[in-house]
Motif scaffolding. Sequence first.
Motif, PDB file in Angstrom:
ATOM      1  N   LEU A  95      47.362  47.237  33.171  1.00 29.36           N
ATOM      2  CA  LEU A  95      46.762  46.882  31.884  1.00 29.36           C
ATOM      3  C   LEU A  95      45.542  47.733  31.545  1.00 29.36           C
ATOM      4  CD1 LEU A  95      46.982  42.974  31.883  1.00 29.36           C
ATOM      5  CD2 LEU A  95      47.999  44.518  30.197  1.00 29.36           C
ATOM      6  N   LYS A  96      44.915  48.306  32.551  1.00 25.61           N
ATOM      7  CA  LYS A  96      43.732  49.128  32.294  1.00 25.61           C
ATOM      8  C   LYS A  96      44.056  50.325  31.401  1.00 25.61           C
ATOM      9  CE  LYS A  96      41.162  47.906  36.478  1.00 25.61           C
ATOM     10  NZ  LYS A  96      40.561  48.396  37.749  1.00 25.61           N
ATOM     11  N   LYS A  97      45.320  50.745  31.397  1.00 25.91           N
ATOM     12  CA  LYS A  97      45.724  51.895  30.582  1.00 25.91           C
ATOM     13  C   LYS A  97      45.921  51.511  29.117  1.00 25.91           C
ATOM     14  CE  LYS A  97      48.183  53.909  34.530  1.00 25.91           C
ATOM     15  NZ  LYS A  97      49.501  54.366  35.046  1.00 25.91           N
ATOM     16  N   THR A  98      46.237  50.246  28.879  1.00 25.45           N
ATOM     17  CA  THR A  98      46.541  49.818  27.507  1.00 25.45           C
ATOM     18  C   THR A  98      45.539  48.816  26.947  1.00 25.45           C
ATOM     19  OG1 THR A  98      48.012  48.093  28.382  1.00 25.45           O
ATOM     20  CG2 THR A  98      49.003  50.222  27.827  1.00 25.45           C
ATOM     21  N   SER A  99      44.984  47.969  27.808  1.00 21.60           N
ATOM     22  CA  SER A  99      44.052  46.940  27.340  1.00 21.60           C
ATOM     23  C   SER A  99      43.049  46.630  28.447  1.00 21.60           C
ATOM     24  CB  SER A  99      44.804  45.675  26.926  1.00 21.60           C
ATOM     25  OG  SER A  99      43.896  44.665  26.527  1.00 21.60           O
ATOM     26  N   ALA A 100      41.960  47.362  28.433  1.00 23.89           N
ATOM     27  CA  ALA A 100      40.935  47.173  29.462  1.00 23.89           C
ATOM     28  C   ALA A 100      40.365  45.750  29.477  1.00 23.89           C
ATOM     29  CB  ALA A 100      39.814  48.194  29.269  1.00 23.89           C
ATOM     30  N   PRO A 101      40.119  45.128  28.308  1.00 24.01           N
ATOM     31  CA  PRO A 101      39.602  43.748  28.334  1.00 24.01           C
ATOM     32  C   PRO A 101      40.564  42.766  29.006  1.00 24.01           C
ATOM     33  CG  PRO A 101      39.214  44.736  26.188  1.00 24.01           C
ATOM     34  CD  PRO A 101      40.108  45.678  26.937  1.00 24.01           C
ATOM     35  N   GLN A 102      41.869  42.895  28.732  1.00 22.45           N
ATOM     36  CA  GLN A 102      42.846  42.014  29.368  1.00 22.45           C
ATOM     37  C   GLN A 102      42.888  42.243  30.873  1.00 22.45           C
ATOM     38  OE1 GLN A 102      46.550  42.716  27.205  1.00 22.45           O
ATOM     39  NE2 GLN A 102      46.357  40.698  26.260  1.00 22.45           N
ATOM     40  N   ALA A 103      42.799  43.493  31.275  1.00 25.77           N
ATOM     41  CA  ALA A 103      42.798  43.812  32.702  1.00 25.77           C
ATOM     42  C   ALA A 103      41.588  43.198  33.389  1.00 25.77           C
ATOM     43  CB  ALA A 103      42.808  45.330  32.889  1.00 25.77           C
ATOM     44  N   ALA A 104      40.430  43.327  32.761  1.00 23.43           N
ATOM     45  CA  ALA A 104      39.202  42.768  33.342  1.00 23.43           C
ATOM     46  C   ALA A 104      39.281  41.248  33.421  1.00 23.43           C
ATOM     47  CB  ALA A 104      38.000  43.202  32.511  1.00 23.43           C
ATOM     48  N   ALA A 105      39.854  40.621  32.387  1.00 27.78           N
ATOM     49  CA  ALA A 105      39.976  39.161  32.376  1.00 27.78           C
ATOM     50  C   ALA A 105      40.896  38.681  33.494  1.00 27.78           C
ATOM     51  CB  ALA A 105      40.498  38.695  31.022  1.00 27.78           C
ATOM     52  N   LEU A 106      41.998  39.398  33.713  1.00 29.30           N
ATOM     53  CA  LEU A 106      42.930  39.007  34.771  1.00 29.30           C
ATOM     54  C   LEU A 106      42.292  39.180  36.145  1.00 29.30           C
ATOM     55  CD1 LEU A 106      45.644  38.061  35.765  1.00 29.30           C
ATOM     56  CD2 LEU A 106      46.537  40.391  35.457  1.00 29.30           C
ATOM     57  N   GLU A 107      41.605  40.286  36.354  1.00 34.45           N
ATOM     58  CA  GLU A 107      40.929  40.508  37.638  1.00 34.45           C
ATOM     59  C   GLU A 107      39.864  39.444  37.888  1.00 34.45           C
ATOM     60  OE1 GLU A 107      41.236  45.337  38.339  1.00 34.45           O
ATOM     61  OE2 GLU A 107      39.542  44.520  37.208  1.00 34.45           O
ATOM     62  N   LYS A 108      39.124  39.099  36.851  1.00 33.11           N
ATOM     63  CA  LYS A 108      38.084  38.081  36.986  1.00 33.11           C
ATOM     64  C   LYS A 108      38.693  36.722  37.304  1.00 33.11           C
ATOM     65  CE  LYS A 108      34.130  36.053  34.538  1.00 33.11           C
ATOM     66  NZ  LYS A 108      33.340  36.060  33.267  1.00 33.11           N
ATOM     67  N   THR A 109      39.824  36.410  36.661  1.00 30.80           N
ATOM     68  CA  THR A 109      40.499  35.135  36.910  1.00 30.80           C
ATOM     69  C   THR A 109      40.983  35.044  38.350  1.00 30.80           C
ATOM     70  OG1 THR A 109      41.191  34.869  34.601  1.00 30.80           O
ATOM     71  CG2 THR A 109      42.471  33.693  36.263  1.00 30.80           C
ATOM     72  N   LEU A 110      41.590  36.112  38.848  1.00 30.21           N
ATOM     73  CA  LEU A 110      42.088  36.114  40.225  1.00 30.21           C
ATOM     74  C   LEU A 110      40.943  35.960  41.225  1.00 30.21           C
ATOM     75  CD1 LEU A 110      44.765  38.961  39.992  1.00 30.21           C
ATOM     76  CD2 LEU A 110      45.167  36.489  40.075  1.00 30.21           C
ATOM     77  N   GLU A 111      39.837  36.634  40.964  1.00 27.89           N
ATOM     78  CA  GLU A 111      38.681  36.522  41.856  1.00 27.89           C
ATOM     79  C   GLU A 111      38.106  35.106  41.829  1.00 27.89           C
ATOM     80  OE1 GLU A 111      34.278  38.590  42.603  1.00 27.89           O
ATOM     81  OE2 GLU A 111      35.477  39.114  40.832  1.00 27.89           O
ATOM     82  N   LEU A 112      37.982  34.548  40.625  1.00 26.98           N
ATOM     83  CA  LEU A 112      37.438  33.199  40.476  1.00 26.98           C
ATOM     84  C   LEU A 112      38.304  32.168  41.186  1.00 26.98           C
ATOM     85  CD1 LEU A 112      35.558  31.079  39.057  1.00 26.98           C
ATOM     86  CD2 LEU A 112      37.204  31.105  37.180  1.00 26.98           C
TER      87      LEU A 112
END
Length: 200
Positions: free
Chosen positions: A135-152
Amino acid sequence: MKLITLHHGVFFVAVATLCGCSPSAAPPIVFPSDVQISAALEAQFAGDRHSAAARELIRTLGGDKGKLRYQIHQVIYRQGAYEARYDAVLVMGQPGLQSLQALYASMIPEAERTKLPQASLEVYEGWLKEQAQALKKTSAPQAAALEKTLELLGNCYRDQQAGAEVIVMQGLGALISPERNGLYAEKLALPDTTARCLPA
């Protein structure tokens, strides 16, 4: 005789004033107990048709034996009703690793999930992390949100055991009103309500 009656009346009023009481004084306010408030909140959550997705999420995270507990912090009298301020706490009915596996499985489209080599937490988590990278290639905000969710979610549940308690919502509010069969709860929208340990 009339004078004596008047004096007795004045004496009665004076004594009542000194005692801090009055024949017309309102009865004392009786607050509902935390148990009563929790029962009203449980009934509201169980019967609210708009909370179906939330109930399913609680079952996924807590397991079949999981349940919500309401931690009451403050109760305010509001002219015949009561405003309760509270947190929602998930009592785990299964180990946190099992909860994460079930939740991550639900986050993967079924068509993709059936292609995975095995149904395990490691495989599901790996697939989701790969999606975040893509997702970082197409939608950086969505990628960051998913990574943050998994970490949380990992921090919240990975080390939890059955019976542990996890705060999932803070700063909640409800109006608790008397009804014929007990108490009735209506959720209040409060600006300081925050979600914790829940997927975004």
